[in-house]
Enzyme design. Structure first.
Site, PDB file in Angstrom:
ATOM      1  N   ASP A  44      -7.554  -7.960   0.408  1.00  0.00           N
ATOM      2  CA  ASP A  44      -6.632  -8.112   1.536  1.00  0.00           C
ATOM      3  C   ASP A  44      -7.363  -7.722   2.804  1.00  0.00           C
ATOM      4  O   ASP A  44      -8.294  -6.916   2.767  1.00  0.00           O
ATOM      5  CB  ASP A  44      -5.391  -7.227   1.373  1.00  0.00           C
ATOM      6  CG  ASP A  44      -5.678  -5.778   1.781  1.00  0.00           C
ATOM      7  OD1 ASP A  44      -5.347  -5.416   2.930  1.00  0.00           O
ATOM      8  OD2 ASP A  44      -6.259  -5.024   0.978  1.00  0.00           O
TER       9      ASP A  44
ATOM     10  N   ASP B 198       0.857  -1.184   0.000  1.00  0.00           N
ATOM     11  CA  ASP B 198       0.000   0.000   0.000  1.00  0.00           C
ATOM     12  C   ASP B 198       0.895   1.238   0.000  1.00  0.00           C
ATOM     13  O   ASP B 198       2.103   1.148   0.174  1.00  0.00           O
ATOM     14  CB  ASP B 198      -0.960  -0.009   1.182  1.00  0.00           C
ATOM     15  CG  ASP B 198      -0.268   0.072   2.526  1.00  0.00           C
ATOM     16  OD1 ASP B 198       0.947   0.337   2.554  1.00  0.00           O
ATOM     17  OD2 ASP B 198      -0.936  -0.129   3.546  1.00  0.00           O
TER      18      ASP B 198
END
Length: 382
Positions: A264, A89
């Site tokens: 996720d 991320d």
């Protein structure tokens, strides 16, 4: 990275992501390794659960151990000894989660370092540089995760700034000569018109995949389902679609039904450490006294190391004694449950039987089916 679309069933997609470091069958669930580890697990154990790709956290790895230490090892793959693909991320979610210790500006975000209190600055350009040093196979643009609830005006302002940050992320990514994949992140809160603008402009900039951000942040499930159903058909069919930070098993099922390829979430690992275990027929809360003398395996249909070797009574005992092994065995099982669920979804799409699979999932887990699913099943006589 190459995305191959192999089959569809309704809006659901069966595909494959091909990287230099390996192949990822989709729909896929990515275990979260925030600090360069899936908590309590070796990379070999994670691989044995069926995981083919992991998620790492740019923000936390930047703070500790830092870019210099990472580069001494080569990159994140070498540092943690996971040699499959890794998605990182961008740090944008920390903008959302740090709350009062942040200041958002056009240039980027000022944070108070949660480790030592120092003021630090993270920009789209810096995020691209950190992820380049991490060697991320999938790099995420730097964005702001719009909080919920947000009114339309604030959501529009936030989305437009994220678009400007997306263009800056794209430019710096290209300047670095990064040959890995870069994903855009669609924002706009629960407002369909804002989501429309976001996805259109991101596609114009051009990315290797598109993530849906700003969901699973407190909005009703019906809003999540509505936004996904509205948004997914607008994402280019030849690009992977990633729903960030999701979620519960039923969220994965509903995301897949609406065309999502990647997920996720910390839920399987975090819940495992709290004795909340996912099984074929629902949930086992292993701390409950009812499992004290239960000699059955955790899930008779599961093939994980935990279920093949240990009883519910033993797992209950480990939990009551606060033994580290209990958390590890629970984590192995929950991660395997998620991978078995994804494998079942992939097989169902391959066979054109997704709706039957969905019906069985809700019947076995005892969860209420969302209205759309109930309607489809009633029409099909399932």
């Amino acid at each position: 990275m190459e995305y191959q679309l192999l089959k569809t069933d309704g809006q659901a997609r069966r595909g494959r992501l091909v990287f230099d470091r390996g192949v990822v069958e989709t729909p896929a669930f990515m275990p979260v390794g925030t600090y360069g580890t899936v908590k309590g697990m070796t990379p070999e154990e994670v691989k044995e659960t069926g995981a083919q790709i992991l998620l790492g956290n740019t923000f936390h790895l930047w703070l500790r151990p830092g870019q210099a230490v990472m580069k001494l090892h080569g990159d994140l793959h070498d540092f943690m000894q996971w040699h499959g693909p890794i998605l990182t991320d961008s740090g944008g979610f920390q903008v959302f989660s740090l709350g009062d210790i942040r200041k958002i500006t056009e240039e980027g975000v000022y944070f108070r370092n949660p480790i030592n209190g120092d003021t630090i600055f993270l920009s789209p350009e810096k995020s691209m540089e950190i992820q380049y040093d991490l060697g991320s196979d999938i790099v995420m643009i730097f964005d702001e995760c719009t909080s919920y609830p947000s009114d339309w005006d604030y959501a529009k302002q936030s989305m437009e700034m994220s678009l400007r940050w997306a263009a800056r992320s794209r430019q710096r990514f290209d300047e670095l000569g990064n040959h890995n994949a870069l994903f855009g992140i669609i924002q706009g809160s629960v407002y369909e018109d804002l989501r429309d603008v976001s996805v259109k402009r991101l596609v114009e900039i051009g990315f290797d995949g598109y993530a849906v951000g700003g969901l699973a942040v407190g909005e009703p499930k019906a809003d999540m389902h509505r936004i996904l159903a509205h948004l997914c058909p607008q994402i280019p069919a030849d690009k992977p679609r990633y729903l960030m930070g999701v979620g519960k098993p039923e969220d994965l099922v509903e995301g897949v039904r609406r065309g999502i390829d990647m997920f996720d979430c910390v839920m399987p690992t975090r819940n495992a450490r709290n004795g909340h275990l996912f099984v074929t027929d629902g949930v086992v809360k292993i701390r409950n006294a009812r499992y004290k003398d239960d000699v059955a395996p955790l899930d008779a249909e599961c093939d994980c190391y935990t279920c093949r070797n240990y009883s519910r009574a033993y797992l209950h005992h480990l939990d009551r004694c606060n033994e580290i092994l209990g958390a590890r065995l629970n984590t192995i099982h929950n991660l395997r449950y998620y991978q078995r669920l994804m494998a079942g979804l992939r097989q169902a799409i391959d066979e054109g039987k997704l709706e039957h699979f969905v019906g069985e999932f809700y019947r076995r887990t005892g969860k209420p089916a969302p209205p759309l699913v109930v309607e489809l099943h009633n029409n099909e006589g399932i």
